[in-house]
Write a protein that holds these residues in place. Structure first.
Motif, PDB file in Angstrom:
ATOM      1  N   LEU A 132     -15.911 -14.405  23.305  1.00 27.64           N
ATOM      2  CA  LEU A 132     -16.723 -12.844  24.267  1.00 27.64           C
ATOM      3  C   LEU A 132     -16.976 -11.479  23.182  1.00 27.64           C
ATOM      4  CD1 LEU A 132     -18.826 -11.236  26.054  1.00 27.64           C
ATOM      5  CD2 LEU A 132     -17.580 -11.511  28.099  1.00 27.64           C
ATOM      6  N   GLY A 133     -15.442 -10.489  23.326  1.00 28.21           N
ATOM      7  CA  GLY A 133     -15.231 -10.285  22.763  1.00 28.21           C
ATOM      8  C   GLY A 133     -15.335 -10.136  20.768  1.00 28.21           C
ATOM      9  N   GLY A 134     -15.011 -11.605  20.429  1.00 27.27           N
ATOM     10  CA  GLY A 134     -15.217 -11.218  18.645  1.00 27.27           C
ATOM     11  C   GLY A 134     -16.506 -11.486  18.546  1.00 27.27           C
ATOM     12  N   ALA A 135     -16.675 -12.329  19.299  1.00 31.08           N
ATOM     13  CA  ALA A 135     -18.815 -12.707  19.174  1.00 31.08           C
ATOM     14  C   ALA A 135     -19.082 -11.330  19.163  1.00 31.08           C
ATOM     15  CB  ALA A 135     -19.245 -13.307  20.033  1.00 31.08           C
ATOM     16  N   ALA A 136     -19.167 -10.052  19.850  1.00 33.76           N
ATOM     17  CA  ALA A 136     -19.756  -9.080  20.225  1.00 33.76           C
ATOM     18  C   ALA A 136     -19.354  -8.562  18.458  1.00 33.76           C
ATOM     19  CB  ALA A 136     -19.622  -8.402  20.906  1.00 33.76           C
ATOM     20  N   PHE A 137     -18.055  -8.612  18.171  1.00 34.18           N
ATOM     21  CA  PHE A 137     -17.661  -7.385  17.084  1.00 34.18           C
ATOM     22  C   PHE A 137     -18.396  -8.119  15.875  1.00 34.18           C
ATOM     23  CE2 PHE A 137     -13.857  -5.103  15.475  1.00 34.18           C
ATOM     24  CZ  PHE A 137     -13.776  -5.174  13.657  1.00 34.18           C
ATOM     25  N   CYS A 138     -18.155  -9.242  16.057  1.00 36.02           N
ATOM     26  CA  CYS A 138     -19.171 -10.346  14.696  1.00 36.02           C
ATOM     27  C   CYS A 138     -20.843 -10.228  14.471  1.00 36.02           C
ATOM     28  CB  CYS A 138     -18.894 -11.455  14.499  1.00 36.02           C
ATOM     29  SG  CYS A 138     -17.242 -12.120  14.557  1.00 36.02           S
ATOM     30  N   ASN A 139     -21.038  -9.855  15.612  1.00 37.93           N
ATOM     31  CA  ASN A 139     -22.695  -9.084  15.496  1.00 37.93           C
ATOM     32  C   ASN A 139     -22.936  -8.180  15.162  1.00 37.93           C
ATOM     33  OD1 ASN A 139     -23.147 -12.367  15.915  1.00 37.93           O
ATOM     34  ND2 ASN A 139     -23.110 -12.236  18.073  1.00 37.93           N
ATOM     35  N   ALA A 140     -21.938  -6.899  15.725  1.00 34.77           N
ATOM     36  CA  ALA A 140     -22.188  -5.501  15.450  1.00 34.77           C
ATOM     37  C   ALA A 140     -22.048  -4.943  14.584  1.00 34.77           C
ATOM     38  CB  ALA A 140     -21.348  -5.348  17.218  1.00 34.77           C
ATOM     39  N   VAL A 141     -20.687  -5.841  13.426  1.00 36.62           N
ATOM     40  CA  VAL A 141     -21.014  -5.774  12.062  1.00 36.62           C
ATOM     41  C   VAL A 141     -22.249  -6.581  11.510  1.00 36.62           C
ATOM     42  CG1 VAL A 141     -19.611  -6.501  10.301  1.00 36.62           C
ATOM     43  CG2 VAL A 141     -18.095  -5.927  12.416  1.00 36.62           C
ATOM     44  N   LEU A 142     -22.563  -7.519  11.665  1.00 35.72           N
ATOM     45  CA  LEU A 142     -24.092  -8.081  11.373  1.00 35.72           C
ATOM     46  C   LEU A 142     -25.418  -7.006  10.965  1.00 35.72           C
ATOM     47  CD1 LEU A 142     -25.430 -10.478   9.759  1.00 35.72           C
ATOM     48  CD2 LEU A 142     -25.679 -11.197  12.129  1.00 35.72           C
ATOM     49  N   CYS A 143     -25.295  -6.339  12.395  1.00 31.50           N
ATOM     50  CA  CYS A 143     -26.381  -5.709  12.428  1.00 31.50           C
ATOM     51  C   CYS A 143     -26.560  -3.895  12.226  1.00 31.50           C
ATOM     52  CB  CYS A 143     -26.665  -5.194  14.337  1.00 31.50           C
ATOM     53  SG  CYS A 143     -27.133  -6.960  15.262  1.00 31.50           S
ATOM     54  N   HIS A 144     -25.131  -3.625  11.379  1.00 37.15           N
ATOM     55  CA  HIS A 144     -25.299  -2.871  11.002  1.00 37.15           C
ATOM     56  C   HIS A 144     -24.660  -2.469  10.053  1.00 37.15           C
ATOM     57  CE1 HIS A 144     -24.536   1.625  11.808  1.00 37.15           C
ATOM     58  NE2 HIS A 144     -22.860   1.801  11.892  1.00 37.15           N
ATOM     59  N   THR A 145     -24.198  -3.687   9.387  1.00 36.03           N
ATOM     60  CA  THR A 145     -24.230  -3.313   7.403  1.00 36.03           C
ATOM     61  C   THR A 145     -25.073  -2.912   6.900  1.00 36.03           C
ATOM     62  OG1 THR A 145     -22.803  -4.921   6.206  1.00 36.03           O
ATOM     63  CG2 THR A 145     -24.599  -6.091   6.775  1.00 36.03           C
ATOM     64  N   ARG A 146     -26.210  -3.130   6.936  1.00 32.73           N
ATOM     65  CA  ARG A 146     -27.333  -2.397   5.879  1.00 32.73           C
ATOM     66  C   ARG A 146     -28.027  -0.699   6.540  1.00 32.73           C
ATOM     67  NH1 ARG A 146     -31.928  -6.281   4.922  1.00 32.73           N
ATOM     68  NH2 ARG A 146     -33.072  -4.860   4.849  1.00 32.73           N
ATOM     69  N   ILE A 147     -27.008  -0.868   7.446  1.00 38.81           N
ATOM     70  CA  ILE A 147     -27.610   0.590   8.180  1.00 38.81           C
ATOM     71  C   ILE A 147     -29.220   0.863   7.763  1.00 38.81           C
ATOM     72  CG2 ILE A 147     -27.178   3.046   7.694  1.00 38.81           C
ATOM     73  CD1 ILE A 147     -25.050   2.370   8.148  1.00 38.81           C
ATOM     74  N   GLN A 148     -29.362  -0.451   8.602  1.00 36.61           N
ATOM     75  CA  GLN A 148     -31.496   0.803   8.540  1.00 36.61           C
ATOM     76  C   GLN A 148     -31.635  -0.194  10.052  1.00 36.61           C
ATOM     77  OE1 GLN A 148     -33.808  -2.643   5.860  1.00 36.61           O
ATOM     78  NE2 GLN A 148     -35.465  -0.941   6.864  1.00 36.61           N
ATOM     79  N   ASP A 149     -30.174   0.268  11.018  1.00 32.76           N
ATOM     80  CA  ASP A 149     -30.809   0.159  13.169  1.00 32.76           C
ATOM     81  C   ASP A 149     -31.209   1.851  13.473  1.00 32.76           C
ATOM     82  OD1 ASP A 149     -28.477   1.560  11.492  1.00 32.76           O
ATOM     83  OD2 ASP A 149     -27.004   0.550  12.493  1.00 32.76           O
ATOM     84  N   ASP A 150     -31.328   0.972  14.398  1.00 32.89           N
ATOM     85  CA  ASP A 150     -32.781   2.371  15.239  1.00 32.89           C
ATOM     86  C   ASP A 150     -31.965   3.457  14.938  1.00 32.89           C
ATOM     87  OD1 ASP A 150     -30.723   2.109  17.432  1.00 32.89           O
ATOM     88  OD2 ASP A 150     -31.826   0.954  18.507  1.00 32.89           O
ATOM     89  N   ALA A 151     -32.034   4.621  14.795  1.00 30.92           N
ATOM     90  CA  ALA A 151     -31.908   6.042  14.938  1.00 30.92           C
ATOM     91  C   ALA A 151     -32.286   7.250  15.664  1.00 30.92           C
ATOM     92  CB  ALA A 151     -32.557   6.943  13.656  1.00 30.92           C
ATOM     93  N   HIS A 152     -31.569   8.041  15.750  1.00 28.67           N
ATOM     94  CA  HIS A 152     -31.866   8.866  16.629  1.00 28.67           C
ATOM     95  C   HIS A 152     -30.569  10.413  16.677  1.00 28.67           C
ATOM     96  CE1 HIS A 152     -30.713  10.925  21.189  1.00 28.67           C
ATOM     97  NE2 HIS A 152     -32.069  10.718  21.304  1.00 28.67           N
ATOM     98  N   PRO A 153     -30.707  11.237  16.802  1.00 31.46           N
ATOM     99  CA  PRO A 153     -30.262  12.258  16.319  1.00 31.46           C
ATOM    100  C   PRO A 153     -28.350  11.501  16.631  1.00 31.46           C
ATOM    101  CG  PRO A 153     -31.376  13.036  17.624  1.00 31.46           C
ATOM    102  CD  PRO A 153     -31.870  12.131  17.299  1.00 31.46           C
ATOM    103  N   ALA A 154     -28.209  11.256  18.379  1.00 30.16           N
ATOM    104  CA  ALA A 154     -26.480  10.363  18.713  1.00 30.16           C
ATOM    105  C   ALA A 154     -26.473   9.442  17.700  1.00 30.16           C
ATOM    106  CB  ALA A 154     -27.373  10.890  20.381  1.00 30.16           C
TER     107      ALA A 154
END
Length: 461
Positions: free
Chosen positions: A79-101
């Motif tokens: 569970l934790g490993g898959a979440a880690f890997c998928n979070a890296v995937l989602c964040h790697t290009r820095i085009q994720d959703d945005a908010h001042p926070a």
């Protein structure tokens, strides 16, 4: 005598009670848009360099089998490993959703998706968890983010961890008390520094992975009865004070309008990879390029709000050796936009492009107190002596993440990555009907199909 409500307890009570059918229609549509956009950004990053290293490291930690899918290669992991890997995937290009926070989806979605798949949660439960996670994290961060950032900490992994914990607590159906403990326990691992932006290294996606795993673990601990300090956020040695200023009341709006006014409705998107401060810079240089009609640029000034202009890495002008140096650099992004009319993930890896570097040298970032955040002013001087000007009047409102924007961006991201329109449409369709899914398995498999089309070599063996 009445006692004031503990703000963290108030957030926990809200989070544990979120029901999709009780939320305003606009909030539910927004949650679907956030889900679609987050998955599209992640899947479109499947060919990014360095992902094999992530898989190898987490496989060494978690072993060869597990209950949750890694979108990178389709294999399963703990569970934790898959979440880690998928979070890296989602964040790697820095085009994720945005908010001042910060960028909350890149932490919340991988955590909720991994737990939801493992626990056979329904699509409706996943949507409720996302609403809980976004609202909790954004409210915790919205009045604290600037001071936290100035001190060198990074908003995304710190506030995102709270969102992951809230989302996972909701999927585990924890009551308000145990949800409070999950949030409190999260504070002990909520961390991440911005020094990478100054030094130009590329470890930023791992911060999202650590945060996603922190949220999951905290929720699971709370589910087993582990107790956290209820004042972990607002106490004398709580997170607000530790990561902020000692005499500011960061919690004064934490519960204001809770359940009626949703902070998640303010989340925006990025048309291009890179920082959210760069959106107007890229759009402005692309517009001025079109107006110049082929005439060459001599120099340019980019006037930005002082917080943005002074942001670590934003005024970097070389040398460029890493992706983070390129995407954080407003001059580099501006030069790409001038030459090509847009900025792509691939173009941000052209560190030695002489045409780009020659333009970078002539671009100056100006700290300007008259500029609002997200509203840059650009002045370009052409080689024939003509001066062109542009300013961003829309600001954040120009990037509202509606369902229409999410579907348009899903198509754009898939097209950029070479994914067929059929696979993109399938992803849009499964998210559009997320509440009809008895489990999230079809959602996971559809997102993996998009990722597999981009990086066919990233297959499980």
């Amino acid at each position: 005598m009445q006692h004031a409500v503990n703000p963290l307890a108030g957030l926990a009570a809200f989070s544990s009670g979120v029901q999709v059918d009780s939320c305003p229609d606009a909030v539910v549509v927004k949650a679907r848009a956030l889900l679609l956009y987050g998955l599209a950004v992640g899947a479109a990053s499947a060919a990014a360099p360095g992902l094999a290293c992530v898989m190898a490291a987490l496989r060494a930690e978690y072993g060869p089998e597990g209950s949750a899918t890694c979108l990178i290669d389709g294999s399963r992991m703990g569970l934790g490993g898959a979440a880690f890997c998928n979070a890296v995937l989602c964040h790697t290009r820095i085009q994720d959703d945005a908010h001042p926070a910060g960028h909350m989806g890149t932490v919340i979605l991988p955590a909720a998706l991994a737990l939801g798949e493992t626990r056979a949660c329904s699509g409706t439960e996943l949507l409720a968890a996302l609403i809980s996670g976004y609202e909790v994290s954004l409210r915790i961060g919205r009045d604290h983010a600037t001071d936290l950032s100035v001190r060198g900490f990074r908003t995304t992994p710190i506030y995102g961890a709270f969102g992951a914990a809230a989302a996972c607590a909701r999927l585990l159906r924890l009551d308000a008390v145990r949800t409070l403990h999950a949030l409190a326990l999260t504070t002990h691992g909520a961390a991440g520094l911005r020094e990478f932006a100054d030094s130009g290294t590329d470890e930023y996606p791992f911060q999202a992975g650590v945060a996603a795993r922190n949220g999951i673990t905290s929720a699971l601990l709370a589910a087993e009865g582990v107790v956290g300090t209820p004042t972990a956020l607002t106490g004398r040695a709580g997170l607000y004070r530790a990561y902020g200023l000692p005499d500011k009341n960061y919690a004064h709006r934490l519960l204001a309008g809770l359940g009626g006014d949703f902070e998640l409705e303010k989340v925006t998107y990025k048309p291009y990879p890179g920082g959210q401060f760069h959106r107007g810079v890229i759009r402005g240089f692309a517009a001025l390029r079109a107006h110049a009609k082929g005439r060459e640029i001599e120099s340019a000034q980019v006037h930005m709000h002082p917080f943005e202009a002074g942001y670590l890495g934003l005024n970097h002008k070389g040398p460029f050796q890493t992706y983070s140096q390129a995407f954080f650099s407003a001059p580099f992004c501006a030069a790409l936009a001038w030459l090509h009319g847009t900025v792509t993930f691939e173009a941000l890896h052209r560190f030695d492009d002489t045409a780009v570097l020659s333009i970078v040298e002539g671009i100056a970032v100006v700290s300007d107190v008259s500029r609002e955040r997200y509203k840059p002013f650009i002045r370009v001087v052409l080689k024939d002596g003509v001066t062109l000007e542009w300013q961003d009047d829309a600001g954040e409102q120009g990037y509202e993440l509606t369902w229409s924007a999410a579907t348009a961006m899903a198509h754009a991201l898939c097209a950029e990555a070479g994914v067929s329109d059929a696979k993109c449409t399938a992803l849009i369709d499964v998210v559009a009907h997320i509440e009809t899914l008895s489990t999230v398995t079809p959602l996971v498999s559809t997102a993996r199909a998009v990722a597999a089309a981009i990086a066919p070599k990233n297959q499980a063996v």
